[in-house]
Scaffold this active site. Structure first.
Site, PDB file in Angstrom:
ATOM      1  N   HIS A 454      -2.684   3.431 -10.911  1.00 41.14           N
ATOM      2  CA  HIS A 454      -1.847   3.144  -9.743  1.00 41.14           C
ATOM      3  C   HIS A 454      -1.858   1.672  -9.366  1.00 41.14           C
ATOM      4  O   HIS A 454      -1.102   1.240  -8.481  1.00 41.14           O
ATOM      5  CB  HIS A 454      -2.299   3.982  -8.545  1.00 41.14           C
ATOM      6  CG  HIS A 454      -1.170   4.457  -7.689  1.00 41.14           C
ATOM      7  ND1 HIS A 454       0.034   3.786  -7.601  1.00 41.14           N
ATOM      8  CD2 HIS A 454      -1.042   5.543  -6.881  1.00 41.14           C
ATOM      9  CE1 HIS A 454       0.846   4.424  -6.774  1.00 41.14           C
ATOM     10  NE2 HIS A 454       0.216   5.496  -6.323  1.00 41.14           N
ATOM     11  N   ASP A 458       3.816   3.003 -10.436  1.00 46.92           N
ATOM     12  CA  ASP A 458       4.039   3.797  -9.229  1.00 46.92           C
ATOM     13  C   ASP A 458       4.606   5.167  -9.602  1.00 46.92           C
ATOM     14  O   ASP A 458       5.020   5.407 -10.743  1.00 46.92           O
ATOM     15  CB  ASP A 458       4.965   3.076  -8.246  1.00 46.92           C
ATOM     16  CG  ASP A 458       6.308   2.705  -8.851  1.00 46.92           C
ATOM     17  OD1 ASP A 458       6.919   3.567  -9.531  1.00 46.92           O
ATOM     18  OD2 ASP A 458       6.743   1.553  -8.686  1.00 46.92           O
TER      19      ASP A 458
END
Length: 484
Positions: A454, A458
């Site tokens: 992350h 995304d």
């Protein structure tokens, strides 16, 4: 003066030779007192090249003791596990002959000999961890084969050319700890003892297994000496009902060292646990893929090729990566940069007896489905035989974990750093689904879980990537539009 070396060579019993004037002062007294004295290897070779031709021709070739160390097997490799020996002490070895097999965190490697000679002493037993640079074994070789002085080792226990029957004993006792087999030395390590403290009762003072066990018993490390244990062999204590008591060792805890790929997994998963993950789950209809695989297998005329779903999933994955290259990248934390990889080197996690390993299929975007099938089969066979090379298991850009081959429906895979994405594939199962007119029909369905870093990727990017991959799997004909 000639250069000195901390390693020594051994002069054979040959006729005495005259030394050069500059070396005579150093070695005259030693040569007079002991004709079989150990000399520095560099000094002996330097002097021998300067002797008169008739004197050197009369000499026999000298035997030298050479250490064979564990060389650097790959970048970042500091130690290896010794798997097995191909030679034994006393064996004659040719140049480039296999000596042993070792396993690092990355691959299994065979060590070959640089010299032709005789195996004098093996230093490690199978299962031992050997650090890079440590001596694997010692060999007796012809001195002419040895050029660099740093390849030589000091004499271990008894000098060559010395009659052991006339050599003095150590303070009237038998030699201690100098002679033993690798298995005995391994047993000594298990008890945390020093082999030099153990009195050898074998031939020439060789330390035997019984010597180690007796010494361990005297130190309180064993409840009974081996002689007492042997006397009780076959005597089973029975309780009142005639039923034998369960072996007390059955309830003991066992300590199992992690080696090879398992040690690598400890390191890689510990690092991956520090990276913020997220997971995205998708369901893909595989009806068209099931039909395509059946068609491939029906037309297959090569009995060595077995068609499966995985090669097509790998090829379609590569197509989707071409459109979303961020999933095929790595993150460099030190420079805060993302490197988009040019090649699609797709790793496939495989469970083996040695642990989890991830061999990679290189340049998937330039391979056909048939070529992927053959390469996947080769890697699988090599993994089962523990024969994967360093090249086979390095260079990956994204990883597939096919848990469905074992039976799982879905999973939450952990990143294989420095990659930014990993995909878990569940098993294909037939489930009831509704069509557009709300009619129930059977559907071959697979669950796909994408784990992503992350810090780089995304959720929206992963969702779009999965939609692209899903369309290629559900409609295989779309691949024809993009294949070159």
């Amino acid at each position: 003066n000639p250069p000195r070396s901390s390693r020594r060579s051994i002069s054979t019993l040959s006729p005495p030779v005259a030394l050069l004037p500059q070396t005579h002062a150093r070695f005259a007294a030693a040569a007079a007192s002991s004709p079989a004295r150990l000399f520095h290897a560099a000094a002996v070779r330097w002097g021998s090249r300067s002797l008169a031709s008739d004197a050197s021709a009369a000499r026999e070739p000298s035997a030298e003791l050479v250490e064979v160390p564990l060389a650097q097997t790959g970048e970042g490799i500091a130690e290896c596990e010794l798997l097995r020996w191909f030679v034994s002490e006393g064996d004659q070895v040719d140049e480039f002959q296999q000596l042993c097999e070792v396993q690092s965190d990355k691959a299994t490697i065979e060590i070959t000999s640089r010299f032709k000679g005789t195996v004098h002493q093996i230093q490690f037993a199978p299962g031992d961890i050997v650090k890079v640079g440590e001596t694997l074994l010692k060999m007796i070789v012809n001195g002419s084969q040895v050029v660099p002085h740093d390849s030589l080792a000091s004499s271990p226990d008894i000098p060559l050319g010395v009659d052991t029957s006339t050599s003095p004993s150590r303070e009237g006792n038998a030699p201690r700890g100098s002679l033993s087999t690798p298995a005995v030395r391994h047993l000594v390590k298990q008890y945390g003892l020093s082999i030099d403290d153990i009195q050898g009762t074998g031939r020439d003072g060789r330390v035997l297994k019984e010597d180690v066990l007796n010494y361990a018993a005297s130190k309180g490390l064993l409840q009974e000496a081996p002689s007492a244990l042997e006397e009780n062999v076959g005597q089973v204590e029975l309780p009142e009902g005639g039923k034998p008591l369960l072996d007390p060792h059955f309830y003991e805890d066992k300590s199992i060292p992690l080696r090879g790929y398992q040690r690598a997994m400890v390191k890689s998963m510990s690092l991956a646990a520090k990276v913020p993950h997220f997971h995205y789950l998708e369901e893909i209809n595989c009806d068209a893929l099931v039909q395509l695989k059946a068609s491939f297998q029906k037309e297959n005329k090569d009995h060595d090729v077995k068609h499966t779903f995985l090669p097509f999933l790998i090829k379609s994955l590569s197509m989707a990566l071409s459109k979303y290259p961020l999933l095929n990248s790595s993150f460099v934390e030190e420079t805060n940069e993302v490197i988009l990889k040019g090649f699609h080197n797709i790793g496939v996690a495989m469970a083996t007896e040695q642990g989890l390993v991830v061999p990679t299929i290189k340049k998937v975007q330039s391979l056909s489905i048939l070529e992927i099938t053959k390469e996947l089969s080769r890697l699988h066979e090599m993994a089962l035989q523990n024969r994967l090379s360093t090249n086979d298991i390095t260079g990956g850009t994204i990883t597939l974990s096919n848990i469905g081959a074992i039976g799982g429906k879905f999973g939450s895979p952990v990143l294989n750093l420095p990659e930014v994405a990993i995909i878990a594939l569940g098993r294909i199962q037939k489930l009831p689904r509704f069509d557009d007119e709300e009619n129930v029909y059977p559907s071959s369905t697979i669950n796909v879980t994408v784990g992503a870093d992350h810090r780089v990727v995304d959720g929206a990017t992963v969702a779009r990537f999965c939609n692209e991959w899903k369309s290629l799997v559900e409609k295989p004909e779309l691949l024809l539009l993009h294949m070159r």
